[in-house]
Design a protein around this motif. Structure first.
Motif, PDB file in Angstrom:
ATOM      1  N   TYR A   1     -52.040  30.057  27.760  1.00 28.42           N
ATOM      2  CA  TYR A   1     -51.521  29.838  26.404  1.00 28.42           C
ATOM      3  C   TYR A   1     -52.369  30.579  25.366  1.00 28.42           C
ATOM      4  CZ  TYR A   1     -49.727  26.535  29.631  1.00 28.42           C
ATOM      5  OH  TYR A   1     -49.191  25.994  30.762  1.00 28.42           O
TER       6      TYR A   1
ATOM      7  N   ALA B   1     -44.189  29.789  23.157  1.00 23.63           N
ATOM      8  CA  ALA B   1     -42.956  29.007  23.339  1.00 23.63           C
ATOM      9  C   ALA B   1     -42.201  29.434  24.591  1.00 23.63           C
ATOM     10  CB  ALA B   1     -42.063  29.141  22.111  1.00 23.63           C
TER      11      ALA B   1
ATOM     12  N   PHE C   1     -44.363  25.247  27.818  1.00 17.84           N
ATOM     13  CA  PHE C   1     -43.828  24.938  26.497  1.00 17.84           C
ATOM     14  C   PHE C   1     -42.312  25.062  26.457  1.00 17.84           C
ATOM     15  CE2 PHE C   1     -48.279  25.410  25.293  1.00 17.84           C
ATOM     16  CZ  PHE C   1     -48.433  24.279  24.511  1.00 17.84           C
TER      17      PHE C   1
ATOM     18  N   ARG D   1     -40.984  21.741  27.382  1.00 19.62           N
ATOM     19  CA  ARG D   1     -41.112  20.746  26.311  1.00 19.62           C
ATOM     20  C   ARG D   1     -40.088  20.995  25.210  1.00 19.62           C
ATOM     21  NH1 ARG D   1     -44.004  20.863  30.202  1.00 19.62           N
ATOM     22  NH2 ARG D   1     -45.081  18.974  30.686  1.00 19.62           N
ATOM     23  N   ILE D   2     -39.787  22.247  24.956  1.00 21.26           N
ATOM     24  CA  ILE D   2     -38.759  22.577  23.958  1.00 21.26           C
ATOM     25  C   ILE D   2     -37.381  22.171  24.477  1.00 21.26           C
ATOM     26  CG2 ILE D   2     -37.601  24.512  22.805  1.00 21.26           C
ATOM     27  CD1 ILE D   2     -40.481  25.819  22.649  1.00 21.26           C
TER      28      ILE D   2
ATOM     29  N   SER E   1     -37.030  18.481  24.065  1.00 15.84           N
ATOM     30  CA  SER E   1     -36.917  18.080  22.657  1.00 15.84           C
ATOM     31  C   SER E   1     -36.921  19.345  21.804  1.00 15.84           C
ATOM     32  CB  SER E   1     -38.081  17.160  22.282  1.00 15.84           C
ATOM     33  OG  SER E   1     -37.991  16.785  20.924  1.00 15.84           O
TER      34      SER E   1
ATOM     35  N   SER F   1     -36.747  20.090  18.814  1.00 20.09           N
ATOM     36  CA  SER F   1     -37.553  20.140  17.582  1.00 20.09           C
ATOM     37  C   SER F   1     -39.000  20.565  17.864  1.00 20.09           C
ATOM     38  CB  SER F   1     -37.520  18.795  16.859  1.00 20.09           C
ATOM     39  OG  SER F   1     -38.084  17.780  17.677  1.00 20.09           O
ATOM     40  N   ASN F   2     -39.416  20.516  19.127  1.00 18.72           N
ATOM     41  CA  ASN F   2     -40.765  20.996  19.471  1.00 18.72           C
ATOM     42  C   ASN F   2     -40.918  22.486  19.175  1.00 18.72           C
ATOM     43  OD1 ASN F   2     -41.827  18.555  20.336  1.00 18.72           O
ATOM     44  ND2 ASN F   2     -41.169  18.858  22.450  1.00 18.72           N
ATOM     45  N   ARG F   3     -39.838  23.246  19.277  1.00 17.61           N
ATOM     46  CA  ARG F   3     -39.898  24.685  19.007  1.00 17.61           C
ATOM     47  C   ARG F   3     -40.354  24.948  17.576  1.00 17.61           C
ATOM     48  NH1 ARG F   3     -38.581  29.509  20.782  1.00 17.61           N
ATOM     49  NH2 ARG F   3     -37.746  31.062  19.357  1.00 17.61           N
ATOM     50  N   GLU F   4     -39.731  24.279  16.641  1.00 20.82           N
ATOM     51  CA  GLU F   4     -40.086  24.464  15.229  1.00 20.82           C
ATOM     52  C   GLU F   4     -41.548  24.104  14.977  1.00 20.82           C
ATOM     53  OE1 GLU F   4     -38.840  22.224  11.166  1.00 20.82           O
ATOM     54  OE2 GLU F   4     -37.166  22.883  12.454  1.00 20.82           O
ATOM     55  N   ARG F   5     -41.981  22.991  15.540  1.00 20.40           N
ATOM     56  CA  ARG F   5     -43.381  22.573  15.360  1.00 20.40           C
ATOM     57  C   ARG F   5     -44.336  23.586  15.970  1.00 20.40           C
ATOM     58  NH1 ARG F   5     -41.077  17.535  15.848  1.00 20.40           N
ATOM     59  NH2 ARG F   5     -41.262  17.406  18.095  1.00 20.40           N
ATOM     60  N   LEU F   6     -44.011  24.075  17.154  1.00 17.68           N
ATOM     61  CA  LEU F   6     -44.873  25.039  17.839  1.00 17.68           C
ATOM     62  C   LEU F   6     -44.931  26.356  17.066  1.00 17.68           C
ATOM     63  CD1 LEU F   6     -46.617  25.430  20.382  1.00 17.68           C
ATOM     64  CD2 LEU F   6     -44.595  26.349  21.507  1.00 17.68           C
TER      65      LEU F   6
END
Length: 189
Positions: A47, A60, A65, A68-69, A72, A74-79
């Motif tokens: 990473y 991402a 990752f 995880r995206i 969920s 919304s994890n993409r936007e946060r990452l």
């Protein structure tokens, strides 16, 4: 209760917040030169390299990752909102906990801290290169209230699951722990 990384998390929790538990079940403790190198690399380096090579978009796209995206979105936007330089710097700092230290039997936790644990603790020995039996054995001596039992599965059983050569997951082995865990809970309600 926890195995491998969960073992470290359980011990850290017991040391920092002993009021949160009345006992611990520790499985497959990791430590020693090979384990520290293997885990530190696998938890962090892919990473770090992705962030440094292609920013957070590249992170991402890594399988970890991406899963995880997918779970969920919304994890993409946060990452993607993270600074890749700061992200890589943080992972490098976390990786330092996995530098081998002969005074830290359990990766990242100094041996001098372990005698502070005063709750009943059952340690199920590891039996592979990432979770060497010597680490579980040493932990059982360093935690005054600990008892140690042998792993109910063989090294080959674990390697078959871990490497995928035998199919399934290492978690498929966990039901073999049930009799030992239930006995521990009965003895320490």
């Amino acid at each position: 209760a926890g195995g491998s990384g969960g073992c470290r998390t359980s011990v850290l929790s017991a040391l920092r917040h002993p009021e949160t538990a009345r006992g611990m079940l520790l499985l497959s403790a990791s430590g020693g030169p090979y384990s520290c190198q293997f885990l530190g690399y696998n938890y962090h380096v892919p990473y770090i390299m992705a962030a440094e090579a292609g920013g957070m978009e590249a992170v991402a796209q890594t399988p970890f990752f991406a899963d995880r995206i997918a779970a969920s979105p919304s994890n993409r936007e946060r990452l993607l909102a993270l600074d890749p330089v700061g992200f890589a710097r943080q992972l490098k700092r976390w990786n330092e906990a996995f530098y081998y230290n002969p005074q830290a039997t359990l990766a990242g936790i100094a041996d001098v801290m372990l005698p502070r644990i005063d709750m009943p603790t059952l340690i199920v020995a590891g039996n592979d290169d990432v979770h060497p039996p010597s680490v579980s054995d040493a932990l059982s001596r360093l935690i005054p209230t600990a008892s140690l039992i042998a792993s109910p599965w063989s090294n080959d059983d674990w390697l078959d699951k871990f490497t995928g050569r035998g199919g399934g997951s290492v978690f498929d082995l966990y039901p073999l722990l049930a009799p030992h865990l239930l006995q521990f809970v009965r003895e320490h309600p």
